[in-house]
Design a protein around this motif. Structure first.
Motif, PDB file in Angstrom:
ATOM      1  N   VAL A   6      38.781  16.484  23.535  1.00  2.07           N
ATOM      2  CA  VAL A   6      37.452  16.045  23.080  1.00  2.07           C
ATOM      3  C   VAL A   6      36.591  17.260  22.735  1.00  2.07           C
ATOM      4  O   VAL A   6      35.878  17.271  21.718  1.00  2.07           O
ATOM      5  N   ASP A   7      36.665  18.309  23.556  1.00  3.86           N
ATOM      6  CA  ASP A   7      35.898  19.527  23.254  1.00  3.86           C
ATOM      7  C   ASP A   7      36.374  20.171  21.954  1.00  3.86           C
ATOM      8  O   ASP A   7      35.570  20.690  21.168  1.00  3.86           O
ATOM      9  N   ILE A   8      37.688  20.172  21.722  1.00  8.68           N
ATOM     10  CA  ILE A   8      38.236  20.750  20.493  1.00  8.68           C
ATOM     11  C   ILE A   8      37.750  19.960  19.276  1.00  8.68           C
ATOM     12  O   ILE A   8      37.341  20.544  18.266  1.00  8.68           O
ATOM     13  N   ILE A   9      37.759  18.639  19.382  1.00 10.50           N
ATOM     14  CA  ILE A   9      37.263  17.795  18.281  1.00 10.50           C
ATOM     15  C   ILE A   9      35.784  18.076  18.025  1.00 10.50           C
ATOM     16  O   ILE A   9      35.352  18.238  16.874  1.00 10.50           O
ATOM     17  N   ARG A  32      54.205  16.639  21.745  1.00  7.86           N
ATOM     18  CA  ARG A  32      54.875  16.123  22.948  1.00  7.86           C
ATOM     19  C   ARG A  32      54.324  14.779  23.407  1.00  7.86           C
ATOM     20  O   ARG A  32      54.765  14.241  24.421  1.00  7.86           O
ATOM     21  N   GLY A  33      53.351  14.219  22.673  1.00 10.98           N
ATOM     22  CA  GLY A  33      52.818  12.907  22.991  1.00 10.98           C
ATOM     23  C   GLY A  33      51.744  12.895  24.051  1.00 10.98           C
ATOM     24  O   GLY A  33      51.365  11.823  24.557  1.00 10.98           O
ATOM     25  N   GLN A  34      51.199  14.079  24.392  1.00 11.13           N
ATOM     26  CA  GLN A  34      50.167  14.144  25.422  1.00 11.13           C
ATOM     27  C   GLN A  34      48.760  14.031  24.847  1.00 11.13           C
ATOM     28  O   GLN A  34      47.793  13.913  25.604  1.00 11.13           O
ATOM     29  N   VAL A  35      48.647  14.082  23.538  1.00 10.42           N
ATOM     30  CA  VAL A  35      47.395  13.809  22.837  1.00 10.42           C
ATOM     31  C   VAL A  35      47.627  12.593  21.961  1.00 10.42           C
ATOM     32  O   VAL A  35      48.633  12.515  21.237  1.00 10.42           O
ATOM     33  N   GLY A  36      46.722  11.634  22.042  1.00 10.72           N
ATOM     34  CA  GLY A  36      46.900  10.379  21.335  1.00 10.72           C
ATOM     35  C   GLY A  36      46.674  10.493  19.833  1.00 10.72           C
ATOM     36  O   GLY A  36      46.026  11.425  19.344  1.00 10.72           O
ATOM     37  N   GLU A  37      47.216   9.517  19.111  1.00 10.99           N
ATOM     38  CA  GLU A  37      47.058   9.479  17.657  1.00 10.99           C
ATOM     39  C   GLU A  37      45.589   9.423  17.269  1.00 10.99           C
ATOM     40  O   GLU A  37      45.168  10.032  16.280  1.00 10.99           O
ATOM     41  N   GLU A  38      44.795   8.666  18.029  1.00 10.41           N
ATOM     42  CA  GLU A  38      43.385   8.524  17.663  1.00 10.41           C
ATOM     43  C   GLU A  38      42.641   9.847  17.793  1.00 10.41           C
ATOM     44  O   GLU A  38      41.759  10.166  16.987  1.00 10.41           O
ATOM     45  N   GLN A  39      43.015  10.678  18.777  1.00  3.36           N
ATOM     46  CA  GLN A  39      42.338  11.968  18.926  1.00  3.36           C
ATOM     47  C   GLN A  39      42.764  12.945  17.836  1.00  3.36           C
ATOM     48  O   GLN A  39      41.932  13.674  17.286  1.00  3.36           O
ATOM     49  N   MET A  40      44.057  12.979  17.509  1.00  2.00           N
ATOM     50  CA  MET A  40      44.477  13.869  16.433  1.00  2.00           C
ATOM     51  C   MET A  40      43.914  13.396  15.092  1.00  2.00           C
ATOM     52  O   MET A  40      43.578  14.220  14.230  1.00  2.00           O
ATOM     53  N   ALA A  41      43.771  12.082  14.923  1.00  4.57           N
ATOM     54  CA  ALA A  41      43.145  11.566  13.699  1.00  4.57           C
ATOM     55  C   ALA A  41      41.700  12.051  13.601  1.00  4.57           C
ATOM     56  O   ALA A  41      41.223  12.419  12.518  1.00  4.57           O
ATOM     57  N   ALA A  42      41.004  12.067  14.725  1.00  2.00           N
ATOM     58  CA  ALA A  42      39.616  12.549  14.731  1.00  2.00           C
ATOM     59  C   ALA A  42      39.551  14.039  14.406  1.00  2.00           C
ATOM     60  O   ALA A  42      38.677  14.484  13.647  1.00  2.00           O
ATOM     61  N   LEU A  43      40.487  14.822  14.940  1.00  2.00           N
ATOM     62  CA  LEU A  43      40.503  16.246  14.641  1.00  2.00           C
ATOM     63  C   LEU A  43      40.857  16.485  13.176  1.00  2.00           C
ATOM     64  O   LEU A  43      40.248  17.341  12.510  1.00  2.00           O
ATOM     65  N   ALA A  44      41.827  15.747  12.651  1.00  2.00           N
ATOM     66  CA  ALA A  44      42.182  15.894  11.242  1.00  2.00           C
ATOM     67  C   ALA A  44      40.995  15.571  10.346  1.00  2.00           C
ATOM     68  O   ALA A  44      40.753  16.253   9.343  1.00  2.00           O
ATOM     69  N   MET A  45      40.229  14.530  10.686  1.00  2.00           N
ATOM     70  CA  MET A  45      39.056  14.188   9.881  1.00  2.00           C
ATOM     71  C   MET A  45      37.986  15.271  10.004  1.00  2.00           C
ATOM     72  O   MET A  45      37.313  15.602   9.003  1.00  2.00           O
ATOM     73  N   ALA A  46      37.823  15.853  11.181  1.00  2.00           N
ATOM     74  CA  ALA A  46      36.854  16.944  11.341  1.00  2.00           C
ATOM     75  C   ALA A  46      37.260  18.139  10.483  1.00  2.00           C
ATOM     76  O   ALA A  46      36.412  18.784   9.845  1.00  2.00           O
TER      77      ALA A  46
END
Length: 425
Positions: A6-9, A32-46
């Motif tokens: 969340v801090d990275i996003i 490795r599946g320890q970060v969810g798709e929704e969080q990586m999607a948020a980072l990609a959009m950022a």
């Protein structure tokens, strides 16, 4: 070290820079599946909205490379060089280019993909050759490179797996069109491939990923910087994709045209771009002032092609698939053919069965479009301009609907085509 996604996003959302530690952690945890798709999607959009600087992009690319294995061709004892195209319509250049460059004693390891949408994949084209297969182990690739000099193989699941997973996510979250993410996606795989030198063919025009020169230059510069920073001698050419390359679009159709080029014939634009890219690849491999046209004319490149196809169990003498059904598109008036829009013809070829909408979709080896008249030539009403090929005739209607929008006839010829717009690196 455990970080907080969340801090990275939030950091990137608010326009801050991500340090290398945060990038490494985020991509490793996501793979490795320890970060969810929704969080990586948020980072990609950022990242899509805020961008990344050169150091961030390099760190992001490096993290994706380290997520899997890398390849090493140093024991071959000869220079290695490769070419990557950002994708276009009728872009069969890899097929004649690899054996042409290899005929000069340079190794050309090419890890390629299958097409999605209107841009065809190199593997789809080659798989239209009876017997040819793409799934090779690194050891078998090394044997073929040692014996023939050129190989085209499917990238394994363990080559930059973080990119493979992230690309699928970007595709469904509207974050594909981000230059930092495009550049790192392409270059992570090319750097992991282990080539010493790389020429990038960055397409620009209606049928390309980048439709304008400024965006294409930015992408090219970003990729050249990434390659250079990673120790890969890298150069980019910006080439035209407003009109399809050559006279064919589709898998077996493009193989046939590529063989014509290797036999010393073929369309002028395909020959020109093949030779220009070959000279750039050979120059980066340390070979200057070579006569690549002579290697096409005297049969050396053709010999290497035949060896390359046989090495992957293909039969270079076997008849290529032909479509069961064909239909012609004819001129609606007298005049000059002013344009054949690459996007319209590419989508039409896709609708005929030459491409896929999802990676698991099948393709028709024989489907596609054959071009009989090029922009600038005079035409008369009723003259055959294009032939559409498919095994499923119910596809003709939707294909024609889009293809006919891309055919422009006027009273005056168009300005001459500029095939190569710029050179970077």
């Amino acid at each position: 070290m455990t970080l907080d996604m969340v801090d990275i996003i939030r950091t990137k959302r608010d326009g801050g820079e991500l340090d290398g530690t945060a990038i490494d952690w985020a991509l490793d945890a996501y793979t490795r599946g320890q970060v969810g798709e929704e969080q990586m999607a948020a980072l990609a959009m950022a990242i899509f909205l805020r961008g990344m600087n050169r150091r961030e992009i390099a760190d992001w690319t490096g993290a994706m490379i380290r997520s899997g294995r890398t390849m090493d061709w140093s024991e071959l004892g000869k220079p290695t060089t490769d070419k990557h195209s950002t994708g276009g319509v009728g872009d069969k250049i890899t097929l004649p280019l690899g054996p042409l460059v290899a005929s000069f004693g340079v190794a050309v390891p090419q890890l390629s993909g299958r097409g999605l949408g209107h841009t065809g994949g190199t593997l789809d084209k080659l798989e239209s050759i009876p017997g040819w297969y793409a799934e090779l182990s690194p050891a078998r690739m090394r044997e073929i490179l040692r014996d023939t000099g050129a190989v085209v193989a499917a990238a394994g699941e363990d080559l930059a797996p973080a990119d493979r997973k992230l690309y699928a996510l970007r595709d469904v979250t509207g974050t594909v069109d981000s230059i930092p993410l495009i550049a790192s996606s392409i270059m992570s795989k090319k750097i992991a491939e282990g080539t010493q030198a790389l020429v990038l063919d960055v397409k620009v025009g209606t049928g390309a990923f980048m439709t304008d020169l400024d965006s294409a230059r930015e992408l090219a510069r970003t990729m050249v910087d990434l390659g250079t920073d990673a120790g890969v001698r890298t150069r980019a050419l910006l080439t035209d994709m407003s009109t399809p390359l050559g006279r064919t679009i589709g898998n077996a159709l493009e193989v046939r045209e590529s063989v014509e080029v290797l036999a010393g014939g073929g369309p002028a634009d395909v020959i020109e771009l093949t030779c220009v890219l070959a000279r750039e690849m050979l120059a980066l491999a340390g070979m200057h002032d070579v006569d690549v046209e002579e290697a096409l004319a005297d049969g050396r490149a053709m010999d290497t092609w035949r060896d390359m196809i046989r090495a992957q169990d293909g039969d270079p003498d076997a008849p290529l698939p032909t479509a069961v059904h064909t239909e012609d598109v004819t001129a609606v008036r007298d005049g000059h053919l002013r344009g054949l829009d690459a996007l319209a013809l590419g989508v039409g070829s896709w609708r005929l069965g030459a491409g896929r909408a999802r990676k698991e979709d099948p393709v028709q080896a024989a489907a596609g479009v054959e071009i009989h008249v090029l922009p600038g030539e005079r035409v008369v009403r009723g003259q055959k301009l294009l032939t559409l090929h498919t095994d499923t005739p119910e596809r003709f209607g939707r294909a024609r609907a889009v293809i006919e929008t891309g055919v422009t006839i006027g009273d005056e010829p168009p300005a001459p085509r500029t095939l190569i717009h710029d050179r970077i690196g």
